[in-house]
Every structure is written in structure tokens, then in C-alpha cells.
Design a protein around this motif. Structure first.
Motif, PDB file in Angstrom:
ATOM      1  N   THR A 110       5.253  -6.893 -61.427  1.00  0.00           N
ATOM      2  CA  THR A 110       4.358  -7.938 -60.933  1.00  0.00           C
ATOM      3  C   THR A 110       3.966  -7.643 -59.489  1.00  0.00           C
ATOM      4  O   THR A 110       4.618  -6.860 -58.791  1.00  0.00           O
ATOM      5  CB  THR A 110       5.033  -9.319 -60.998  1.00  0.00           C
ATOM      6  N   GLU A 111       2.923  -8.308 -59.019  1.00  0.00           N
ATOM      7  CA  GLU A 111       2.449  -8.090 -57.650  1.00  0.00           C
ATOM      8  C   GLU A 111       3.535  -8.405 -56.632  1.00  0.00           C
ATOM      9  O   GLU A 111       3.686  -7.702 -55.627  1.00  0.00           O
ATOM     10  CB  GLU A 111       1.210  -8.945 -57.385  1.00  0.00           C
ATOM     11  N   SER A 112       4.295  -9.461 -56.888  1.00  0.00           N
ATOM     12  CA  SER A 112       5.339  -9.861 -55.944  1.00  0.00           C
ATOM     13  C   SER A 112       6.479  -8.848 -55.893  1.00  0.00           C
ATOM     14  O   SER A 112       7.239  -8.814 -54.921  1.00  0.00           O
ATOM     15  CB  SER A 112       5.898 -11.235 -56.326  1.00  0.00           C
ATOM     16  N   MET A 113       6.599  -8.021 -56.922  1.00  0.00           N
ATOM     17  CA  MET A 113       7.658  -7.011 -56.971  1.00  0.00           C
ATOM     18  C   MET A 113       7.188  -5.685 -56.366  1.00  0.00           C
ATOM     19  O   MET A 113       7.870  -5.091 -55.527  1.00  0.00           O
ATOM     20  CB  MET A 113       8.108  -6.791 -58.411  1.00  0.00           C
ATOM     21  N   VAL A 114       6.027  -5.222 -56.779  1.00  0.00           N
ATOM     22  CA  VAL A 114       5.589  -3.886 -56.364  1.00  0.00           C
ATOM     23  C   VAL A 114       5.000  -3.859 -54.960  1.00  0.00           C
ATOM     24  O   VAL A 114       4.680  -2.783 -54.445  1.00  0.00           O
ATOM     25  CB  VAL A 114       4.562  -3.311 -57.368  1.00  0.00           C
ATOM     26  N   ARG A 115       4.834  -5.000 -54.319  1.00  0.00           N
ATOM     27  CA  ARG A 115       4.350  -4.997 -52.943  1.00  0.00           C
ATOM     28  C   ARG A 115       5.385  -4.408 -51.985  1.00  0.00           C
ATOM     29  O   ARG A 115       5.053  -4.015 -50.871  1.00  0.00           O
ATOM     30  CB  ARG A 115       3.978  -6.410 -52.497  1.00  0.00           C
ATOM     31  N   TYR A 116       6.631  -4.374 -52.450  1.00  0.00           N
ATOM     32  CA  TYR A 116       7.706  -3.784 -51.650  1.00  0.00           C
ATOM     33  C   TYR A 116       8.023  -2.396 -52.212  1.00  0.00           C
ATOM     34  O   TYR A 116       8.369  -2.248 -53.383  1.00  0.00           O
ATOM     35  CB  TYR A 116       8.954  -4.662 -51.697  1.00  0.00           C
ATOM     36  N   ASP A 117       7.913  -1.389 -51.360  1.00  0.00           N
ATOM     37  CA  ASP A 117       8.133  -0.013 -51.804  1.00  0.00           C
ATOM     38  C   ASP A 117       9.524   0.178 -52.397  1.00  0.00           C
ATOM     39  O   ASP A 117       9.684   0.895 -53.393  1.00  0.00           O
ATOM     40  CB  ASP A 117       7.944   0.953 -50.636  1.00  0.00           C
ATOM     41  N   THR A 118      10.521  -0.476 -51.810  1.00  0.00           N
ATOM     42  CA  THR A 118      11.896  -0.325 -52.293  1.00  0.00           C
ATOM     43  C   THR A 118      12.019  -0.776 -53.742  1.00  0.00           C
ATOM     44  O   THR A 118      12.582  -0.077 -54.589  1.00  0.00           O
ATOM     45  CB  THR A 118      12.863  -1.144 -51.423  1.00  0.00           C
ATOM     46  N   ILE A 119      11.479  -1.964 -54.032  1.00  0.00           N
ATOM     47  CA  ILE A 119      11.588  -2.513 -55.382  1.00  0.00           C
ATOM     48  C   ILE A 119      10.687  -1.764 -56.350  1.00  0.00           C
ATOM     49  O   ILE A 119      11.075  -1.482 -57.489  1.00  0.00           O
ATOM     50  CB  ILE A 119      11.242  -4.014 -55.375  1.00  0.00           C
ATOM     51  N   ALA A 120       9.473  -1.429 -55.904  1.00  0.00           N
ATOM     52  CA  ALA A 120       8.540  -0.706 -56.779  1.00  0.00           C
ATOM     53  C   ALA A 120       9.131   0.627 -57.227  1.00  0.00           C
ATOM     54  O   ALA A 120       9.042   0.999 -58.397  1.00  0.00           O
ATOM     55  CB  ALA A 120       7.215  -0.477 -56.048  1.00  0.00           C
ATOM     56  N   SER A 121       9.747   1.342 -56.304  1.00  0.00           N
ATOM     57  CA  SER A 121      10.352   2.634 -56.641  1.00  0.00           C
ATOM     58  C   SER A 121      11.561   2.454 -57.549  1.00  0.00           C
ATOM     59  O   SER A 121      11.774   3.215 -58.495  1.00  0.00           O
ATOM     60  CB  SER A 121      10.762   3.373 -55.362  1.00  0.00           C
ATOM     61  N   ALA A 122      12.359   1.411 -57.266  1.00  0.00           N
ATOM     62  CA  ALA A 122      13.554   1.164 -58.079  1.00  0.00           C
ATOM     63  C   ALA A 122      13.179   0.802 -59.515  1.00  0.00           C
ATOM     64  O   ALA A 122      13.884   1.178 -60.459  1.00  0.00           O
ATOM     65  CB  ALA A 122      14.386   0.053 -57.462  1.00  0.00           C
ATOM     66  N   LEU A 123      12.076   0.088 -59.688  1.00  0.00           N
ATOM     67  CA  LEU A 123      11.633  -0.279 -61.035  1.00  0.00           C
ATOM     68  C   LEU A 123      11.319   0.954 -61.869  1.00  0.00           C
ATOM     69  O   LEU A 123      11.508   0.955 -63.092  1.00  0.00           O
ATOM     70  CB  LEU A 123      10.395  -1.182 -60.959  1.00  0.00           C
ATOM     71  N   GLU A 124      10.826   1.993 -61.224  1.00  0.00           N
ATOM     72  CA  GLU A 124      10.539   3.226 -61.950  1.00  0.00           C
ATOM     73  C   GLU A 124      11.820   4.023 -62.181  1.00  0.00           C
ATOM     74  O   GLU A 124      12.094   4.494 -63.284  1.00  0.00           O
ATOM     75  CB  GLU A 124       9.523   4.068 -61.162  1.00  0.00           C
ATOM     76  N   GLY A 125      12.622   4.170 -61.129  1.00  0.00           N
ATOM     77  CA  GLY A 125      13.816   4.994 -61.229  1.00  0.00           C
ATOM     78  C   GLY A 125      14.889   4.453 -62.146  1.00  0.00           C
ATOM     79  O   GLY A 125      15.637   5.219 -62.768  1.00  0.00           O
ATOM     80  N   ILE A 126      14.964   3.117 -62.271  1.00  0.00           N
ATOM     81  CA  ILE A 126      16.030   2.521 -63.081  1.00  0.00           C
ATOM     82  C   ILE A 126      15.886   2.882 -64.549  1.00  0.00           C
ATOM     83  O   ILE A 126      16.855   2.833 -65.318  1.00  0.00           O
ATOM     84  CB  ILE A 126      16.053   0.990 -62.904  1.00  0.00           C
ATOM     85  N   GLN A 127      14.681   3.296 -64.928  1.00  0.00           N
ATOM     86  CA  GLN A 127      14.447   3.659 -66.330  1.00  0.00           C
ATOM     87  C   GLN A 127      15.073   5.002 -66.687  1.00  0.00           C
ATOM     88  O   GLN A 127      15.055   5.405 -67.852  1.00  0.00           O
ATOM     89  CB  GLN A 127      12.944   3.674 -66.603  1.00  0.00           C
ATOM     90  N   SER A 128      15.634   5.676 -65.692  1.00  0.00           N
ATOM     91  CA  SER A 128      16.365   6.910 -65.959  1.00  0.00           C
ATOM     92  C   SER A 128      17.707   6.613 -66.613  1.00  0.00           C
ATOM     93  O   SER A 128      18.377   7.518 -67.121  1.00  0.00           O
ATOM     94  CB  SER A 128      16.600   7.683 -64.648  1.00  0.00           C
ATOM     95  N   PHE A 129      18.083   5.333 -66.595  1.00  0.00           N
ATOM     96  CA  PHE A 129      19.371   4.921 -67.155  1.00  0.00           C
ATOM     97  C   PHE A 129      19.121   4.113 -68.428  1.00  0.00           C
ATOM     98  O   PHE A 129      18.793   2.922 -68.374  1.00  0.00           O
ATOM     99  CB  PHE A 129      20.148   4.095 -66.130  1.00  0.00           C
ATOM    100  N   GLU A 130      19.234   4.777 -69.548  1.00  0.00           N
ATOM    101  CA  GLU A 130      18.985   4.103 -70.834  1.00  0.00           C
ATOM    102  C   GLU A 130      19.991   2.966 -71.046  1.00  0.00           C
ATOM    103  O   GLU A 130      21.149   3.068 -70.637  1.00  0.00           O
ATOM    104  CB  GLU A 130      19.094   5.115 -71.977  1.00  0.00           C
ATOM    105  N   PRO A 131      19.524   1.877 -71.651  1.00  0.00           N
ATOM    106  CA  PRO A 131      18.197   1.670 -72.247  1.00  0.00           C
ATOM    107  C   PRO A 131      17.252   0.852 -71.372  1.00  0.00           C
ATOM    108  O   PRO A 131      16.389   0.122 -71.870  1.00  0.00           O
ATOM    109  CB  PRO A 131      18.544   0.908 -73.522  1.00  0.00           C
ATOM    110  N   TYR A 132      17.402   0.923 -70.051  1.00  0.00           N
ATOM    111  CA  TYR A 132      16.543   0.152 -69.146  1.00  0.00           C
ATOM    112  C   TYR A 132      15.075   0.507 -69.331  1.00  0.00           C
ATOM    113  O   TYR A 132      14.715   1.668 -69.540  1.00  0.00           O
ATOM    114  CB  TYR A 132      16.924   0.415 -67.691  1.00  0.00           C
TER     115      TYR A 132
END
Length: 211
Positions: A110-132
């Protein structure tokens, strides 16, 4: 106010519950997380040596299989507000016999999440850990809207059938995005997820078997 004016039998409470709280999860999900922890990929063994990284979820060891989704980055006010939201739903359902639709929604870009680089990057990286899996706004909104509309069309008297605990009310229709079945606690994934997310050139595309 609306419920009191129109009558609780004519008004349903409907909202999306945050997984970033402490709440019980189904036994099946907790035991699946335990099995995943016992067979983690080899590349995760080294970062697991860093204190605070890749710590066991532990939901399978807690009475009632409680999942700890609390995240320090969101702060205590967020955790309190979202827990109060669940409390309101339980009171409406169990005390006032009112229809409640409040499933857990997945982590979403969401806009409120990806406006912060830390959270936006974590949302992508966390998918490296199945089944996230992090959802796009379009996918999450379409899916959760369909679930909410279905649930508010049901009879209030039937929503408590088979529930052994008031907080089990939120299981129906929940889309946890893999958090319930992940072997690691969400808090212990934060730093590594951010680092992995920063290395990705484009949003993570899950394999067809996961999508």
C-alpha cells in the motif's frame, strides 16, 4: 452509534484485521511452521548465527498456538490500536450477537507502506522466506473485498459455530500471506529481508506454484 440506532441485527461490523499483532492461529499452521523450521534451506543457516536473525516463530510451543506478529518498526500505538480493533469485534460477536467480518489481511504494498524505503524493501525481501508473499494492492483489495462481502451476507448466529476461543473468530477468510506457516518470527526477519530486498532490481515475482 449506528448499531445502536439501527439495531445490531441490521448492522454488521466489517474491517480488515492486521496480522501484526499477537493472536492464536490454527494448529495445522503452527505445526507446519515447526516442520519448516526443522528443514530450513542451507543458505539460511549462516545468517541464523547472527543474534536476533532468523529466530524460531515458536508458535508451535505456545499454549493455544499464539503467533507473535508484533513488529517494533510499527510501534506500540499501532499494536494497541489493532488489538483494540479485534477486541471490539469479539465483544460485538460474543456479547451482542452481532455479525462481524474481520479476517486477517496479508502484507500489501500500500502507499502508506512503500513510502518508506525500509518497509518497501523488506516487503520484497521477506518473500525469500517461504511461504511469505507480499501482495499487490490490486490483488489484496479484490480478494479481501470478495471475502468481506461474502461474510456480511451470512447469519450472525452461525459465525460462532465450532469456535473454541473468541479470537478464533478472525480465522474465517483470513489471508495471512504465509506468516502463520513461516518458521521464523516476523521481527527476526526484518533486517535480512531489507538487505535482500535492496538487492532486487524489480518486485519479486513468485513461482506459479505459489501464486
Amino acid at each position: 452509534y449506528v448499531s445502536e440506532k439501527l439495531g445490531r441485527d441490521r448492522v454488521a461490523l466489517s474491517y480488515l484485521t492486521s496480522p501484526a499483532t499477537a493472536h492464536p492461529i490454527p494448529e495445522e499452521a503452527a505445526l507446519d511452521a515447526k516442520n519448516r523450521f526443522a528443514s530450513t534451506p542451507s543458505w539460511q543457516h549462516l545468517p541464523a548465527l547472527v543474534p536476533g536473525w532468523l529466530e524460531a516463530s515458536g508458535s508451535w510451543d505456545r499454549p493455544g498456538y499464539v503467533y507473535n506478529g508484533l513488529a517494533n518498526i510499527q510501534g506500540p500505538n499501532y499494536a494497541l490500536a489493532k488489538t483494540m480493533q479485534q477486541w471490539r469485534g469479539m465483544v460485538a460477536c460474543w456479547k451482542h450477537q452481532q455479525l462481524v467480518s474481520a479476517p486477517h489481511a496479508p502484507a500489501t504494498r500500500t502507499e502508506s507502506m512503500v513510502r518508506y524505503d525500509t518497509i518497501a524493501s523488506a516487503l520484497e525481501g521477506i518473500q525469500s522466506f517461504e511461504p511469505y508473499l507480499s501482495f499487490s494492492v490490486e490483488s489484496a483489495s479484490s480478494l479481501m473485498t470478495a471475502i468481506l462481502l461474502y461474510q456480511v451476507s451470512q447469519e450472525a448466529a452461525k459465525q460462532k459455530e465450532g469456535l473454541k476461543h473468541p479470537m478464533h473468530l478472525f480465522w474465517a477468510g483470513s489471508v495471512h500471506g504465509g506468516g502463520w506457516r513461516c518458521p521464523y518470527s516476523g521481527e527476526s526477519l526484518g533486517t535480512l529481508s531489507y538487505m535482500l530486498g535492496k538487492t532486487m532490481k524489480s518486485p519479486f515475482i513468485p513461482p506459479k506454484s505459489v501464486a
